[in-house]
Scaffold this motif. Structure first.
Motif, PDB file in Angstrom:
ATOM      1  N   VAL A  29       0.848  -1.190   0.000  1.00 34.80           N
ATOM      2  CA  VAL A  29       0.000   0.000   0.000  1.00 34.80           C
ATOM      3  C   VAL A  29       0.886   1.242   0.000  1.00 34.80           C
ATOM      4  CG1 VAL A  29      -1.789   1.293   1.215  1.00 34.80           C
ATOM      5  CG2 VAL A  29      -1.787  -1.217   1.298  1.00 34.80           C
ATOM      6  N   ALA A  30       0.677   2.124  -0.974  1.00 36.93           N
ATOM      7  CA  ALA A  30       1.365   3.406  -1.029  1.00 36.93           C
ATOM      8  C   ALA A  30       0.500   4.474  -0.378  1.00 36.93           C
ATOM      9  CB  ALA A  30       1.665   3.785  -2.475  1.00 36.93           C
ATOM     10  N   VAL A  31       1.140   5.379   0.338  1.00 34.26           N
ATOM     11  CA  VAL A  31       0.461   6.508   0.971  1.00 34.26           C
ATOM     12  C   VAL A  31       1.022   7.772   0.334  1.00 34.26           C
ATOM     13  CG1 VAL A  31      -0.085   7.667   3.134  1.00 34.26           C
ATOM     14  CG2 VAL A  31       0.270   5.184   3.111  1.00 34.26           C
ATOM     15  N   ILE A  32       0.172   8.515  -0.357  1.00 33.04           N
ATOM     16  CA  ILE A  32       0.631   9.675  -1.111  1.00 33.04           C
ATOM     17  C   ILE A  32      -0.149  10.913  -0.696  1.00 33.04           C
ATOM     18  CG2 ILE A  32       1.347   8.247  -3.067  1.00 33.04           C
ATOM     19  CD1 ILE A  32      -1.174   9.172  -4.554  1.00 33.04           C
ATOM     20  N   GLY A  33       0.331  12.068  -1.161  1.00 32.17           N
ATOM     21  CA  GLY A  33      -0.323  13.331  -0.857  1.00 32.17           C
ATOM     22  C   GLY A  33       0.703  14.424  -0.672  1.00 32.17           C
ATOM     23  N   ASP A  34       0.221  15.655  -0.536  1.00 36.17           N
ATOM     24  CA  ASP A  34       1.109  16.799  -0.380  1.00 36.17           C
ATOM     25  C   ASP A  34       1.785  16.784   0.990  1.00 36.17           C
ATOM     26  OD1 ASP A  34       0.154  17.523  -2.843  1.00 36.17           O
ATOM     27  OD2 ASP A  34      -1.151  19.130  -2.104  1.00 36.17           O
ATOM     28  N   ASN A  35       2.852  17.569   1.122  1.00 33.06           N
ATOM     29  CA  ASN A  35       3.479  17.743   2.428  1.00 33.06           C
ATOM     30  C   ASN A  35       2.464  18.305   3.418  1.00 33.06           C
ATOM     31  OD1 ASN A  35       5.993  16.893   1.538  1.00 33.06           O
ATOM     32  ND2 ASN A  35       6.682  18.954   1.013  1.00 33.06           N
ATOM     33  N   GLY A  36       2.490  17.776   4.643  1.00 36.84           N
ATOM     34  CA  GLY A  36       1.577  18.259   5.670  1.00 36.84           C
ATOM     35  C   GLY A  36       0.177  17.706   5.584  1.00 36.84           C
ATOM     36  N   SER A  37      -0.037  16.714   4.721  1.00 41.72           N
ATOM     37  CA  SER A  37      -1.395  16.175   4.545  1.00 41.72           C
ATOM     38  C   SER A  37      -1.758  15.121   5.582  1.00 41.72           C
ATOM     39  CB  SER A  37      -1.544  15.577   3.147  1.00 41.72           C
ATOM     40  OG  SER A  37      -0.610  14.523   2.950  1.00 41.72           O
ATOM     41  N   GLY A  38      -0.772  14.646   6.359  1.00 46.10           N
ATOM     42  CA  GLY A  38      -1.055  13.648   7.395  1.00 46.10           C
ATOM     43  C   GLY A  38      -0.487  12.276   7.111  1.00 46.10           C
ATOM     44  N   LYS A  39       0.245  12.126   6.016  1.00 42.69           N
ATOM     45  CA  LYS A  39       0.756  10.814   5.612  1.00 42.69           C
ATOM     46  C   LYS A  39       1.665  10.190   6.673  1.00 42.69           C
ATOM     47  CE  LYS A  39       3.002  12.231   2.040  1.00 42.69           C
ATOM     48  NZ  LYS A  39       2.921  13.662   2.376  1.00 42.69           N
ATOM     49  N   SER A  40       2.690  10.945   7.074  1.00 47.12           N
ATOM     50  CA  SER A  40       3.662  10.394   8.019  1.00 47.12           C
ATOM     51  C   SER A  40       3.034  10.130   9.371  1.00 47.12           C
ATOM     52  CB  SER A  40       4.863  11.338   8.160  1.00 47.12           C
ATOM     53  OG  SER A  40       5.620  11.368   6.968  1.00 47.12           O
ATOM     54  N   THR A  41       2.130  10.983   9.801  1.00 39.68           N
ATOM     55  CA  THR A  41       1.441  10.749  11.072  1.00 39.68           C
ATOM     56  C   THR A  41       0.635   9.462  10.996  1.00 39.68           C
ATOM     57  OG1 THR A  41       1.308  13.119  11.531  1.00 39.68           O
ATOM     58  CG2 THR A  41      -0.212  11.679  12.723  1.00 39.68           C
ATOM     59  N   VAL A 208      -8.731  11.032   1.150  1.00 37.83           N
ATOM     60  CA  VAL A 208      -9.683  11.544   0.161  1.00 37.83           C
ATOM     61  C   VAL A 208      -9.832  10.611  -1.035  1.00 37.83           C
ATOM     62  CG1 VAL A 208      -9.353  13.942   0.837  1.00 37.83           C
ATOM     63  CG2 VAL A 208      -7.886  12.954  -0.927  1.00 37.83           C
ATOM     64  N   ALA A 209      -8.976   9.606  -1.138  1.00 39.99           N
ATOM     65  CA  ALA A 209      -9.118   8.605  -2.194  1.00 39.99           C
ATOM     66  C   ALA A 209      -8.420   7.329  -1.744  1.00 39.99           C
ATOM     67  CB  ALA A 209      -8.529   9.085  -3.510  1.00 39.99           C
ATOM     68  N   SER A 210      -8.991   6.196  -2.090  1.00 34.81           N
ATOM     69  CA  SER A 210      -8.428   4.895  -1.744  1.00 34.81           C
ATOM     70  C   SER A 210      -8.846   3.909  -2.819  1.00 34.81           C
ATOM     71  CB  SER A 210      -8.952   4.431  -0.380  1.00 34.81           C
ATOM     72  OG  SER A 210      -8.541   3.111  -0.101  1.00 34.81           O
ATOM     73  N   GLY A 211      -7.875   3.127  -3.307  1.00 28.20           N
ATOM     74  CA  GLY A 211      -8.222   2.169  -4.336  1.00 28.20           C
ATOM     75  C   GLY A 211      -6.997   1.597  -5.014  1.00 28.20           C
ATOM     76  N   ILE A 212      -7.187   1.082  -6.229  1.00 22.41           N
ATOM     77  CA  ILE A 212      -6.083   0.529  -7.005  1.00 22.41           C
ATOM     78  C   ILE A 212      -5.034   1.622  -7.187  1.00 22.41           C
ATOM     79  CG2 ILE A 212      -5.428  -0.418  -9.243  1.00 22.41           C
ATOM     80  CD1 ILE A 212      -8.283  -1.595  -9.390  1.00 22.41           C
ATOM     81  N   ALA A 213      -3.781   1.276  -6.914  1.00 21.79           N
ATOM     82  CA  ALA A 213      -2.727   2.288  -6.858  1.00 21.79           C
ATOM     83  C   ALA A 213      -2.637   3.107  -8.145  1.00 21.79           C
ATOM     84  CB  ALA A 213      -1.391   1.621  -6.556  1.00 21.79           C
ATOM     85  N   VAL A 214      -2.625   2.454  -9.279  1.00 19.67           N
ATOM     86  CA  VAL A 214      -2.481   3.174 -10.542  1.00 19.67           C
ATOM     87  C   VAL A 214      -3.599   4.197 -10.719  1.00 19.67           C
ATOM     88  CG1 VAL A 214      -2.495   2.939 -13.053  1.00 19.67           C
ATOM     89  CG2 VAL A 214      -1.183   1.333 -11.663  1.00 19.67           C
ATOM     90  N   ASP A 215      -4.820   3.822 -10.380  1.00 20.80           N
ATOM     91  CA  ASP A 215      -5.956   4.724 -10.547  1.00 20.80           C
ATOM     92  C   ASP A 215      -5.852   5.929  -9.610  1.00 20.80           C
ATOM     93  OD1 ASP A 215      -6.929   2.939 -12.401  1.00 20.80           O
ATOM     94  OD2 ASP A 215      -8.325   1.980 -11.000  1.00 20.80           O
ATOM     95  N   VAL A 216      -5.509   5.678  -8.345  1.00 21.44           N
ATOM     96  CA  VAL A 216      -5.413   6.767  -7.363  1.00 21.44           C
ATOM     97  C   VAL A 216      -4.283   7.717  -7.733  1.00 21.44           C
ATOM     98  CG1 VAL A 216      -4.960   7.329  -4.943  1.00 21.44           C
ATOM     99  CG2 VAL A 216      -6.438   5.392  -5.516  1.00 21.44           C
ATOM    100  N   VAL A 217      -3.131   7.160  -8.113  1.00 25.20           N
ATOM    101  CA  VAL A 217      -1.983   7.998  -8.461  1.00 25.20           C
ATOM    102  C   VAL A 217      -2.258   8.802  -9.724  1.00 25.20           C
ATOM    103  CG1 VAL A 217       0.453   7.986  -9.138  1.00 25.20           C
ATOM    104  CG2 VAL A 217      -0.343   6.476  -7.302  1.00 25.20           C
ATOM    105  N   ASP A 218      -2.869   8.177 -10.726  1.00 25.65           N
ATOM    106  CA  ASP A 218      -3.180   8.898 -11.955  1.00 25.65           C
ATOM    107  C   ASP A 218      -4.114  10.071 -11.678  1.00 25.65           C
ATOM    108  OD1 ASP A 218      -1.596   7.214 -13.408  1.00 25.65           O
ATOM    109  OD2 ASP A 218      -3.240   6.116 -14.372  1.00 25.65           O
ATOM    110  N   ALA A 219      -5.122   9.869 -10.851  1.00 27.64           N
ATOM    111  CA  ALA A 219      -6.063  10.949 -10.532  1.00 27.64           C
ATOM    112  C   ALA A 219      -5.372  12.069  -9.770  1.00 27.64           C
ATOM    113  CB  ALA A 219      -7.234  10.390  -9.721  1.00 27.64           C
ATOM    114  N   TYR A 220      -4.495  11.710  -8.841  1.00 27.01           N
ATOM    115  CA  TYR A 220      -3.743  12.709  -8.081  1.00 27.01           C
ATOM    116  C   TYR A 220      -2.833  13.514  -9.002  1.00 27.01           C
ATOM    117  CZ  TYR A 220      -0.214  14.480  -4.755  1.00 27.01           C
ATOM    118  OH  TYR A 220       0.643  15.264  -4.045  1.00 27.01           O
ATOM    119  N   GLU A 221      -2.141  12.816  -9.899  1.00 28.91           N
ATOM    120  CA  GLU A 221      -1.227  13.493 -10.813  1.00 28.91           C
ATOM    121  C   GLU A 221      -1.985  14.419 -11.768  1.00 28.91           C
ATOM    122  OE1 GLU A 221       2.959  12.060 -12.512  1.00 28.91           O
ATOM    123  OE2 GLU A 221       1.253  10.926 -13.294  1.00 28.91           O
ATOM    124  N   ALA A 222      -3.134  13.972 -12.213  1.00 34.11           N
ATOM    125  CA  ALA A 222      -3.946  14.819 -13.101  1.00 34.11           C
ATOM    126  C   ALA A 222      -4.404  16.073 -12.385  1.00 34.11           C
ATOM    127  CB  ALA A 222      -5.152  14.023 -13.605  1.00 34.11           C
TER     128      ALA A 222
END
Length: 226
Positions: A29-41, A208-222
Protein backbone atom coordinates in the motif's frame (compact mmCIF):
# COMPACT_ATOMS: atom_id res chain seq x y z
CA UNK A 1 -3.90 -5.74 7.63
CA UNK A 2 -5.17 -2.36 8.90
CA UNK A 3 -8.61 -1.25 10.00
CA UNK A 4 -9.50 2.29 11.05
CA UNK A 5 -12.86 3.56 12.21
CA UNK A 6 -13.14 7.31 12.71
CA UNK A 7 -9.48 7.63 13.70
CA UNK A 8 -8.05 11.04 14.52
CA UNK A 9 -4.74 12.18 15.94
CA UNK A 10 -3.34 15.35 17.49
CA UNK A 11 0.22 16.57 17.77
CA UNK A 12 0.12 19.07 20.61
CA UNK A 13 -2.86 21.32 19.97
CA UNK A 14 -2.91 20.61 16.24
CA UNK A 15 -5.30 18.07 14.72
CA UNK A 16 -3.27 16.27 12.05
CA UNK A 17 -5.59 13.35 11.26
CA UNK A 18 -9.36 13.21 11.39
CA UNK A 19 -12.12 10.87 10.37
CA UNK A 20 -9.85 8.18 8.93
CA UNK A 21 -11.98 5.13 8.17
CA UNK A 22 -10.63 2.33 6.00
CA UNK A 23 -10.07 -1.40 5.72
CA UNK A 24 -6.81 -2.43 4.05
CA UNK A 25 -6.00 -6.01 3.12
CA UNK A 26 -3.62 -5.49 0.17
CA UNK A 27 -0.02 -6.67 0.53
CA UNK A 28 1.54 -3.39 -0.68
CA UNK A 29 0.00 0.00 0.00
CA UNK A 30 1.36 3.41 -1.03
CA UNK A 31 0.46 6.51 0.97
CA UNK A 32 0.63 9.68 -1.11
CA UNK A 33 -0.32 13.33 -0.86
CA UNK A 34 1.11 16.80 -0.38
CA UNK A 35 3.48 17.74 2.43
CA UNK A 36 1.58 18.26 5.67
CA UNK A 37 -1.39 16.18 4.55
CA UNK A 38 -1.05 13.65 7.40
CA UNK A 39 0.76 10.81 5.61
CA UNK A 40 3.66 10.39 8.02
CA UNK A 41 1.44 10.75 11.07
CA UNK A 42 -0.78 7.99 9.71
CA UNK A 43 2.03 5.48 9.21
CA UNK A 44 3.53 6.34 12.60
CA UNK A 45 0.12 5.74 14.13
CA UNK A 46 0.01 2.32 12.45
CA UNK A 47 3.50 1.56 13.80
CA UNK A 48 2.42 2.47 17.32
CA UNK A 49 4.57 5.61 17.55
CA UNK A 50 1.60 7.99 17.66
CA UNK A 51 -1.47 7.49 19.81
CA UNK A 52 -4.89 8.09 18.22
CA UNK A 53 -6.90 10.79 19.96
CA UNK A 54 -10.20 9.32 18.82
CA UNK A 55 -11.53 6.27 16.97
CA UNK A 56 -10.60 2.61 16.75
CA UNK A 57 -7.47 1.21 15.10
CA UNK A 58 -6.50 -2.42 14.48
CA UNK A 59 -3.17 -3.45 12.92
CA UNK A 60 -2.55 -7.14 12.16
CA UNK A 61 -5.38 -7.93 14.53
CA UNK A 62 -3.74 -5.95 17.34
CA UNK A 63 -4.56 -2.77 19.22
CA UNK A 64 -1.39 -0.64 18.87
CA UNK A 65 -1.69 0.66 22.41
CA UNK A 66 -2.92 -2.37 24.33
CA UNK A 67 -0.75 -4.82 22.36
CA UNK A 68 2.26 -2.52 21.93
CA UNK A 69 4.93 -5.15 22.64
CA UNK A 70 3.46 -7.67 20.19
CA UNK A 71 3.06 -4.96 17.55
CA UNK A 72 6.73 -3.98 17.89
CA UNK A 73 7.66 -7.61 17.38
CA UNK A 74 5.64 -7.94 14.19
CA UNK A 75 6.14 -4.51 12.61
CA UNK A 76 9.43 -3.03 11.33
CA UNK A 77 9.92 0.67 10.64
CA UNK A 78 12.16 2.10 7.89
CA UNK A 79 12.75 5.87 7.80
CA UNK A 80 14.00 8.23 5.11
CA UNK A 81 17.21 8.97 7.05
CA UNK A 82 19.04 5.70 7.78
CA UNK A 83 21.51 7.47 10.09
CA UNK A 84 18.63 7.80 12.55
CA UNK A 85 18.42 3.99 12.74
CA UNK A 86 22.09 2.97 12.65
CA UNK A 87 23.55 2.87 16.16
CA UNK A 88 26.14 0.07 16.33
CA UNK A 89 29.79 0.41 15.25
CA UNK A 90 29.87 -2.31 12.57
CA UNK A 91 27.41 -3.42 9.92
CA UNK A 92 26.90 -6.93 11.33
CA UNK A 93 26.53 -5.61 14.88
CA UNK A 94 23.89 -3.15 13.77
CA UNK A 95 21.83 -5.89 12.12
CA UNK A 96 22.26 -8.16 15.14
CA UNK A 97 20.92 -5.44 17.42
CA UNK A 98 17.50 -5.84 15.83
CA UNK A 99 17.42 -9.46 17.05
CA UNK A 100 18.23 -8.69 20.68
CA UNK A 101 14.58 -8.79 21.85
CA UNK A 102 14.20 -12.29 20.34
CA UNK A 103 16.85 -13.72 22.71
CA UNK A 104 18.19 -16.13 20.09
CA UNK A 105 21.20 -18.33 20.70
CA UNK A 106 24.40 -17.05 19.10
CA UNK A 107 24.38 -19.56 16.24
CA UNK A 108 20.84 -18.72 15.15
CA UNK A 109 21.48 -15.00 15.53
CA UNK A 110 24.63 -15.18 13.37
CA UNK A 111 22.83 -17.29 10.75
CA UNK A 112 20.00 -14.78 10.44
CA UNK A 113 22.36 -11.81 10.31
CA UNK A 114 24.42 -13.46 7.57
CA UNK A 115 21.28 -14.31 5.59
CA UNK A 116 19.97 -10.73 5.85
CA UNK A 117 23.28 -9.25 4.75
CA UNK A 118 23.44 -11.65 1.80
CA UNK A 119 19.89 -10.82 0.79
CA UNK A 120 20.69 -7.09 0.65
CA UNK A 121 24.11 -7.56 -0.94
CA UNK A 122 26.07 -6.36 2.10
CA UNK A 123 27.95 -9.52 3.08
CA UNK A 124 31.30 -7.99 2.09
CA UNK A 125 30.67 -5.06 4.45
CA UNK A 126 29.83 -7.10 7.57
CA UNK A 127 32.87 -5.92 9.54
CA UNK A 128 33.00 -2.41 8.12
CA UNK A 129 32.15 0.64 10.27
CA UNK A 130 28.46 1.34 9.75
CA UNK A 131 28.82 5.07 9.21
CA UNK A 132 31.49 4.61 6.53
CA UNK A 133 28.88 3.25 4.14
CA UNK A 134 27.44 5.31 1.31
CA UNK A 135 23.93 6.71 1.62
CA UNK A 136 22.48 3.90 -0.46
CA UNK A 137 24.36 1.25 1.49
CA UNK A 138 23.13 2.75 4.76
CA UNK A 139 19.53 2.48 3.60
CA UNK A 140 20.16 -1.15 2.63
CA UNK A 141 21.58 -1.66 6.13
CA UNK A 142 18.41 -0.17 7.60
CA UNK A 143 16.42 -2.67 5.51
CA UNK A 144 18.64 -5.48 6.84
CA UNK A 145 17.75 -4.44 10.37
CA UNK A 146 14.08 -4.58 9.43
CA UNK A 147 14.06 -7.82 7.43
CA UNK A 148 16.27 -9.79 9.83
CA UNK A 149 13.38 -9.69 12.29
CA UNK A 150 11.11 -11.39 9.72
CA UNK A 151 8.29 -8.87 10.27
CA UNK A 152 4.71 -9.31 9.14
CA UNK A 153 4.48 -5.63 8.21
CA UNK A 154 7.11 -3.12 7.11
CA UNK A 155 6.15 0.53 7.58
CA UNK A 156 8.36 2.77 5.43
CA UNK A 157 8.33 6.58 5.51
CA UNK A 158 9.97 8.01 2.37
CA UNK A 159 12.57 5.20 2.21
CA UNK A 160 14.00 6.33 -1.15
CA UNK A 161 13.83 10.10 -0.66
CA UNK A 162 17.57 10.80 -0.40
CA UNK A 163 18.84 8.09 -2.76
CA UNK A 164 20.10 8.24 -6.34
CA UNK A 165 18.05 6.47 -9.01
CA UNK A 166 20.00 3.21 -8.88
CA UNK A 167 19.86 2.82 -5.10
CA UNK A 168 16.26 4.01 -4.97
CA UNK A 169 15.28 1.25 -7.39
CA UNK A 170 17.28 -1.33 -5.41
CA UNK A 171 15.67 -0.37 -2.10
CA UNK A 172 12.21 -0.29 -3.67
CA UNK A 173 12.69 -3.73 -5.22
CA UNK A 174 13.51 -5.20 -1.80
CA UNK A 175 10.60 -3.49 -0.10
CA UNK A 176 8.10 -4.63 -2.74
CA UNK A 177 9.41 -8.20 -3.04
CA UNK A 178 6.93 -10.83 -1.90
CA UNK A 179 8.96 -12.39 0.92
CA UNK A 180 6.21 -12.82 3.47
CA UNK A 181 5.80 -9.22 4.62
CA UNK A 182 3.18 -6.59 3.87
CA UNK A 183 4.25 -3.03 3.10
CA UNK A 184 2.76 0.35 4.03
CA UNK A 185 4.88 3.06 2.41
CA UNK A 186 4.77 6.85 2.31
CA UNK A 187 6.31 8.14 -0.89
CA UNK A 188 6.40 11.21 -3.14
CA UNK A 189 7.77 9.02 -5.94
CA UNK A 190 4.62 8.44 -7.97
CA UNK A 191 6.32 5.85 -10.19
CA UNK A 192 7.11 3.85 -7.06
CA UNK A 193 3.59 4.36 -5.74
CA UNK A 194 2.17 2.89 -8.94
CA UNK A 195 4.11 -0.33 -8.27
CA UNK A 196 2.01 -0.96 -5.16
CA UNK A 197 -1.30 -2.80 -5.21
CA UNK A 198 -3.32 -0.11 -3.46
CA UNK A 199 -2.87 3.57 -2.66
CA UNK A 200 -4.25 6.04 -0.12
CA UNK A 201 -4.36 9.73 -0.96
CA UNK A 202 -4.27 12.10 2.00
CA UNK A 203 -5.27 15.76 2.01
CA UNK A 204 -5.76 18.02 5.02
CA UNK A 205 -5.55 15.11 7.46
CA UNK A 206 -8.13 12.97 5.69
CA UNK A 207 -8.13 10.04 3.27
CA UNK A 208 -9.68 11.54 0.16
CA UNK A 209 -9.12 8.60 -2.19
CA UNK A 210 -8.43 4.90 -1.74
CA UNK A 211 -8.22 2.17 -4.34
CA UNK A 212 -6.08 0.53 -7.00
CA UNK A 213 -2.73 2.29 -6.86
CA UNK A 214 -2.48 3.17 -10.54
CA UNK A 215 -5.96 4.72 -10.55
CA UNK A 216 -5.41 6.77 -7.36
CA UNK A 217 -1.98 8.00 -8.46
CA UNK A 218 -3.18 8.90 -11.96
CA UNK A 219 -6.06 10.95 -10.53
CA UNK A 220 -3.74 12.71 -8.08
CA UNK A 221 -1.23 13.49 -10.81
CA UNK A 222 -3.95 14.82 -13.10
CA UNK A 223 -5.17 17.12 -10.33
CA UNK A 224 -1.64 18.48 -9.88
CA UNK A 225 -1.53 19.47 -13.55
CA UNK A 226 -4.82 21.30 -13.23
Amino acid sequence: MIRCAGVGARLGQREVLRGVTLDLDARTVAVIGDNGSGKSTFVRLVAGLVRPSVGDLCVLGLDPQRDAAELRRRVALVLSNPDAQIVMPTVADDVALSLRPARLDRGERDRRVAAALARLGLSAFADRPSHDLSGGQKQLLALCGAFVREPDLVVADEPTASLDARNARLVADHLLADTGHALLMVTHDLTLARRCERALLFADGRVVASGIAVDVVDAYEAALVC
